[in-house]
Enzyme design. Structure first.
Site, PDB file in Angstrom:
ATOM      1  N   MET A   1     -35.347  29.735  12.801  1.00 27.59           N
ATOM      2  CA  MET A   1     -36.648  29.352  13.332  1.00 27.59           C
ATOM      3  C   MET A   1     -37.593  28.978  12.190  1.00 27.59           C
ATOM      4  SD  MET A   1     -39.077  31.533  15.860  1.00 27.59           S
ATOM      5  CE  MET A   1     -39.783  32.421  14.486  1.00 27.59           C
ATOM      6  N   CYS A   2     -38.408  27.978  12.420  1.00 22.67           N
ATOM      7  CA  CYS A   2     -39.371  27.564  11.408  1.00 22.67           C
ATOM      8  C   CYS A   2     -40.608  28.460  11.500  1.00 22.67           C
ATOM      9  CB  CYS A   2     -39.780  26.132  11.627  1.00 22.67           C
ATOM     10  SG  CYS A   2     -38.373  25.018  11.720  1.00 22.67           S
ATOM     11  N   GLU A   3     -41.415  28.395  10.474  1.00 18.79           N
ATOM     12  CA  GLU A   3     -42.661  29.170  10.474  1.00 18.79           C
ATOM     13  C   GLU A   3     -43.847  28.218  10.439  1.00 18.79           C
ATOM     14  OE1 GLU A   3     -43.223  32.723   9.817  1.00 18.79           O
ATOM     15  OE2 GLU A   3     -41.125  33.348   9.670  1.00 18.79           O
TER      16      GLU A   3
END
Lengths: 257, 257
Positions: A1-3
């Protein structure tokens, strides 16, 4: 998952503290090793710093952490690639000009079937779901308002709410959309925000040993909101956004739609 | 007068040497104190570093001089403001997406009456003559080719030649226009270029005490063209472009139109 990391403030404020917490997640405390980007608005202009290198190794990330660029609106993203190869053109945030303003977008999540959605005014440069979603959002907005923004920007963002619901139905759509004055945040499953104002206190980062006393850094009238995928500090209360919820910030303040 | 610097190469090449020569002109050996910007293309993506501070004082310029970003196409500009205040939105290069590619523009000169020219697809964010000229160029191009580029890019740049002649008639139009593959250069009164290829030699900068031996930095197949307002080195022969002349570069090579 990206932040994701965003900031909205009523006075130009640097984001060095929050950025320091985020950047170690880029390949050091978390697996987001596929590049990062950050957009700072300064008046009507903006500048975006990007690197396809992991943020914890990037010379450019190091500059951003050390060099206090002051802004009332910031959007940042660190990437863990799922769709689209690791390259500069696939690195968020993405920007396009609309009505003589720079619009910026960053997204976390996958959107199934997004590339079937038709585009008009804007075309993606890279191959990510996210940039396609951005071009679709702006294409639909400009189809509806071809020449200029509606007089009341809330009218615009209520329309964005409807478009965001369509994206939400296709998968995960945690995203930011901004013209430098308004910061629109949409949550599918993971977005938290905090508004800091007087009396300011001390905050401690979660990902790196760092504490800041905001009293030393601010004036009593400052209002600064930070929005992030996960809370960045351990000793403050962050609002957890709900699935399908949006939040609009202007000059640091939550602005009901 | 502003200073322009461009590079076209057949292999990703850093521009640290030429940039070092240019940047001291930003408020140190010359009076270009009103900001600078540089765009690096990397594959289809690009990133632009900008600062409204004088380039000789800028932390960001310092990073660019020291950090060898390798690119086949670079556009850079340092500014001495005449129209439009000193701010980020008035800092070149300017970029817009067209046909799913990022197009970039930088300009030196004033264009009388440019703001009377009608725009369609693209609107300026700032207040400079230059950005208006860029939006006009792209608007005209996209009016003629709304959906995609002509199959032969030379057809496109021959059309740009006609548009450039219109700009030239309005004042001074030394400018670069690029999509990351092609670098189009138009000269009103001040533009010089040099193509370096094997056998490579030693070059000495004009503005700062610095010498580079390109033999140490290159392979025998490298072809690198540098285009600048004024020659950057003292011991090489630079081609001086004529008034109204254009030059198109692709992978370092001059490409006749």
């Amino acid at each position: 998952m990206c932040e994701l990391l965003g900031m909205s403030a009523n006075i130009p404020t640097d984001i060095c503290f929050s950025f320091s917490g985020l950047m170690v997640r880029g390949g050091q405390t978390a697996a987001h090793k596929d590049g990062f980007g950050v957009t700072f608005y300064e008046d009507k202009g903006c500048r975006t710093f990007k690197d396809a290198l992991p943020s914890c190794q990037s010379e450019i990330a190091k500059l951003i952490k050390q060099y206090p660029i002051k802004s009332c609106c910031v959007i940042s993203h660190i990437r863990q690639a799922n769709r689209g190869r690791v390259s500069l053109e696939n690195t968020h945030p993405f920007s396009r000009e609309m009505w003589g303003r720079d619009w910026t977008f960053a997204h976390n999540g996958q959107l199934k079937g997004i590339k079937l959605l038709k585009l008009s005014w804007y075309q993606p440069v890279g191959t990510t779901d996210s940039e396609h979603a951005f071009c679709w959002l702006l294409s639909r907005i400009k189809d509806k308002y071809p020449n200029k923004a509606p007089r009341d920007m809330k009218t615009l963002f209520r329309y964005v709410d409807k478009l965001a619901a369509q994206l939400n139905a296709m998968g995960i759509a945690n995203f930011f959309l901004s013209d430098g004055r308004y910061l629109y945040c949409h949550c599918s499953n993971n977005l938290h925000w905090i508004t800091r104002r007087a009396p300011f206190g001390v905050a401690t980062l979660q990902d790196v040993e760092m504490t800041v006393d905001f009293k030393q850094e601010t004036t009593p009238n400052d209002v600064v909101t930070v929005i992030a995928t996960k809370p960045l500090t351990t000793n403050e209360h962050w609002h957890q956004m709900q699935s399908g919820e949006s939040a609009l910030f202007n000059l640091g303040e939550l602005t009901p739609l």
